[in-house]
Design a protein around this motif. Sequence first.
Motif, PDB file in Angstrom:
ATOM      1  N   LEU A  72       0.860  -1.187   0.000  1.00 12.68           N
ATOM      2  CA  LEU A  72       0.000   0.000   0.000  1.00 12.68           C
ATOM      3  C   LEU A  72       0.897   1.237   0.000  1.00 12.68           C
ATOM      4  O   LEU A  72       1.985   1.207   0.576  1.00 12.68           O
ATOM      5  N   ASP A  73       0.418   2.309  -0.630  1.00 11.77           N
ATOM      6  CA  ASP A  73       1.150   3.576  -0.660  1.00 11.77           C
ATOM      7  C   ASP A  73       0.267   4.688  -0.113  1.00 11.77           C
ATOM      8  O   ASP A  73      -0.935   4.727  -0.402  1.00 11.77           O
ATOM      9  N   PRO A  74       0.842   5.622   0.668  1.00  8.86           N
ATOM     10  CA  PRO A  74       0.076   6.797   1.094  1.00  8.86           C
ATOM     11  C   PRO A  74      -0.319   7.621  -0.125  1.00  8.86           C
ATOM     12  O   PRO A  74       0.442   7.735  -1.086  1.00  8.86           O
ATOM     13  N   VAL A  75      -1.523   8.180  -0.100  1.00  8.71           N
ATOM     14  CA  VAL A  75      -1.999   9.036  -1.185  1.00  8.71           C
ATOM     15  C   VAL A  75      -2.161  10.440  -0.636  1.00  8.71           C
ATOM     16  O   VAL A  75      -2.897  10.655   0.326  1.00  8.71           O
ATOM     17  N   GLU A  76      -1.484  11.388  -1.233  1.00  7.37           N
ATOM     18  CA  GLU A  76      -1.488  12.760  -0.725  1.00  7.37           C
ATOM     19  C   GLU A  76      -2.906  13.318  -0.638  1.00  7.37           C
ATOM     20  O   GLU A  76      -3.697  13.190  -1.571  1.00  7.37           O
ATOM     21  N   ALA A  81      -3.626   3.748  -1.278  1.00  6.80           N
ATOM     22  CA  ALA A  81      -3.981   3.008  -2.492  1.00  6.80           C
ATOM     23  C   ALA A  81      -2.990   1.865  -2.646  1.00  6.80           C
ATOM     24  O   ALA A  81      -1.845   1.959  -2.195  1.00  6.80           O
ATOM     25  N   PRO A  82      -3.398   0.757  -3.268  1.00  8.59           N
ATOM     26  CA  PRO A  82      -2.454  -0.331  -3.524  1.00  8.59           C
ATOM     27  C   PRO A  82      -1.273   0.152  -4.361  1.00  8.59           C
ATOM     28  O   PRO A  82      -1.421   1.014  -5.225  1.00  8.59           O
ATOM     29  N   HIS A  83      -0.112  -0.392  -4.079  1.00  9.91           N
ATOM     30  CA  HIS A  83       1.112  -0.009  -4.780  1.00  9.91           C
ATOM     31  C   HIS A  83       0.964  -0.239  -6.278  1.00  9.91           C
ATOM     32  O   HIS A  83       0.509  -1.290  -6.719  1.00  9.91           O
ATOM     33  N   ASP A  84       1.337   0.763  -7.073  1.00  7.17           N
ATOM     34  CA  ASP A  84       1.283   0.705  -8.543  1.00  7.17           C
ATOM     35  C   ASP A  84      -0.122   0.465  -9.088  1.00  7.17           C
ATOM     36  O   ASP A  84      -0.277  -0.061 -10.194  1.00  7.17           O
ATOM     37  N   TRP A  85      -1.144   0.854  -8.348  1.00  5.71           N
ATOM     38  CA  TRP A  85      -2.520   0.586  -8.772  1.00  5.71           C
ATOM     39  C   TRP A  85      -2.825   1.207 -10.144  1.00  5.71           C
ATOM     40  O   TRP A  85      -3.340   0.537 -11.035  1.00  5.71           O
ATOM     41  N   LYS A  86      -2.519   2.492 -10.311  1.00  7.62           N
ATOM     42  CA  LYS A  86      -2.899   3.175 -11.551  1.00  7.62           C
ATOM     43  C   LYS A  86      -2.210   2.591 -12.772  1.00  7.62           C
ATOM     44  O   LYS A  86      -2.802   2.482 -13.846  1.00  7.62           O
ATOM     45  N   SER A  87      -0.954   2.196 -12.619  1.00  5.72           N
ATOM     46  CA  SER A  87      -0.243   1.653 -13.773  1.00  5.72           C
ATOM     47  C   SER A  87      -0.735   0.258 -14.132  1.00  5.72           C
ATOM     48  O   SER A  87      -0.686  -0.145 -15.296  1.00  5.72           O
ATOM     49  N   ARG A  88      -1.216  -0.465 -13.137  1.00  2.37           N
ATOM     50  CA  ARG A  88      -1.685  -1.840 -13.384  1.00  2.37           C
ATOM     51  C   ARG A  88      -3.153  -1.901 -13.773  1.00  2.37           C
ATOM     52  O   ARG A  88      -3.612  -2.880 -14.345  1.00  2.37           O
ATOM     53  N   GLN A  89      -3.903  -0.858 -13.450  1.00  2.00           N
ATOM     54  CA  GLN A  89      -5.338  -0.863 -13.737  1.00  2.00           C
ATOM     55  C   GLN A  89      -5.689   0.176 -14.801  1.00  2.00           C
ATOM     56  O   GLN A  89      -6.677   0.884 -14.692  1.00  2.00           O
ATOM     57  N   PHE A  90      -4.850   0.295 -15.822  1.00  2.00           N
ATOM     58  CA  PHE A  90      -5.123   1.247 -16.891  1.00  2.00           C
ATOM     59  C   PHE A  90      -6.444   0.894 -17.585  1.00  2.00           C
ATOM     60  O   PHE A  90      -6.864  -0.259 -17.609  1.00  2.00           O
ATOM     61  N   LYS A  91      -7.096   1.905 -18.152  1.00  2.00           N
ATOM     62  CA  LYS A  91      -8.466   1.733 -18.641  1.00  2.00           C
ATOM     63  C   LYS A  91      -8.569   0.971 -19.947  1.00  2.00           C
ATOM     64  O   LYS A  91      -9.579   0.356 -20.232  1.00  2.00           O
ATOM     65  N   SER A  92      -7.542   1.024 -20.768  1.00  2.00           N
ATOM     66  CA  SER A  92      -7.628   0.372 -22.068  1.00  2.00           C
ATOM     67  C   SER A  92      -6.463  -0.566 -22.292  1.00  2.00           C
ATOM     68  O   SER A  92      -5.313  -0.210 -22.086  1.00  2.00           O
ATOM     69  N   ASP A  93      -6.774  -1.783 -22.727  1.00  2.00           N
ATOM     70  CA  ASP A  93      -5.725  -2.756 -23.003  1.00  2.00           C
ATOM     71  C   ASP A  93      -4.988  -2.446 -24.303  1.00  2.00           C
ATOM     72  O   ASP A  93      -3.984  -3.079 -24.611  1.00  2.00           O
ATOM     73  N   VAL A  94      -5.486  -1.488 -25.105  1.00  2.00           N
ATOM     74  CA  VAL A  94      -4.851  -1.192 -26.387  1.00  2.00           C
ATOM     75  C   VAL A  94      -4.062   0.106 -26.333  1.00  2.00           C
ATOM     76  O   VAL A  94      -3.580   0.584 -27.356  1.00  2.00           O
ATOM     77  N   GLN A 124      10.658   6.116  -0.169  1.00  2.00           N
ATOM     78  CA  GLN A 124      11.083   7.041   0.878  1.00  2.00           C
ATOM     79  C   GLN A 124       9.871   7.747   1.473  1.00  2.00           C
ATOM     80  O   GLN A 124       9.773   7.936   2.687  1.00  2.00           O
ATOM     81  N   ASN A 125       8.913   8.131   0.614  1.00  2.00           N
ATOM     82  CA  ASN A 125       7.707   8.797   1.092  1.00  2.00           C
ATOM     83  C   ASN A 125       6.919   7.885   2.015  1.00  2.00           C
ATOM     84  O   ASN A 125       6.416   8.307   3.056  1.00  2.00           O
ATOM     85  N   ARG A 126       6.817   6.592   1.622  1.00  2.00           N
ATOM     86  CA  ARG A 126       6.083   5.633   2.456  1.00  2.00           C
ATOM     87  C   ARG A 126       6.759   5.493   3.805  1.00  2.00           C
ATOM     88  O   ARG A 126       6.097   5.474   4.845  1.00  2.00           O
TER      89      ARG A 126
END
Length: 214
Positions: A72-76, A81-94, A124-126
């Motif tokens: 988990l990562d702190p969100v400002e 949020a789960p670590h690397d959530w946005k990069s792993r849950q991108f909206k389009s597979d293409v 470091q932030n975490r």
Amino acid sequence: MSRWFRFYDDALNNPKVQRLSGDMFKAWVNLMCLTSKNGGEIKSLADAAFALRTTEAKAAVIVTALTTAGLLDPVEARYFAPHDWKSRQFKSDVSNDRVQQHRERKRNAECNVTGNGDETPSEQNRTEQIQKGQVGNFLKVGEVKARGPKHGAVSPSRGTVFVRKGTTDWEAYADDYRKSFGVEPEPNADGGYWFKIAGTTPIPPPARIARHEH
């Protein structure tokens, strides 16, 4: 509304995941489900507690443990949020170009380490968030200063938290223990006890007696 989110099969080989206890793995998955429902973040400790079906005090310990484990990562200005959530849950597979750009940015960030050269900026932030006690009230207690583990120390692999007797958190965890085993938890030589992070689940009297004797 129910929705899908990506769960990567490489979790099978991820040491951060595989070192979790069974209870902590379940908590991690529950919090990812909550994150998916909340549009990519865990908005508050209260939300986390509800998703985990536990108290806010115990939810704070679970969040601390998963943050310490790097899951988990702190969100400002919000919560976590789960670590690397946005990069792993991108909206389009293409969206190959966007994914490639993100990977390049991530590689560059990992190269630009700070401090002693062992931590990336996000790590470091975490670490700073944990040290400042911003994970939850549990880390701010500090009523007792003694040798041994720090009050609130967590072991994600064992799914346990060290609670010192005489702190405001002792009674909540001790009460679960009494209901399960019918006896008072005995502090160890360090003045505390390693309780299960989510608390001890009460079990029927005949079984609890036999279990405690062993």
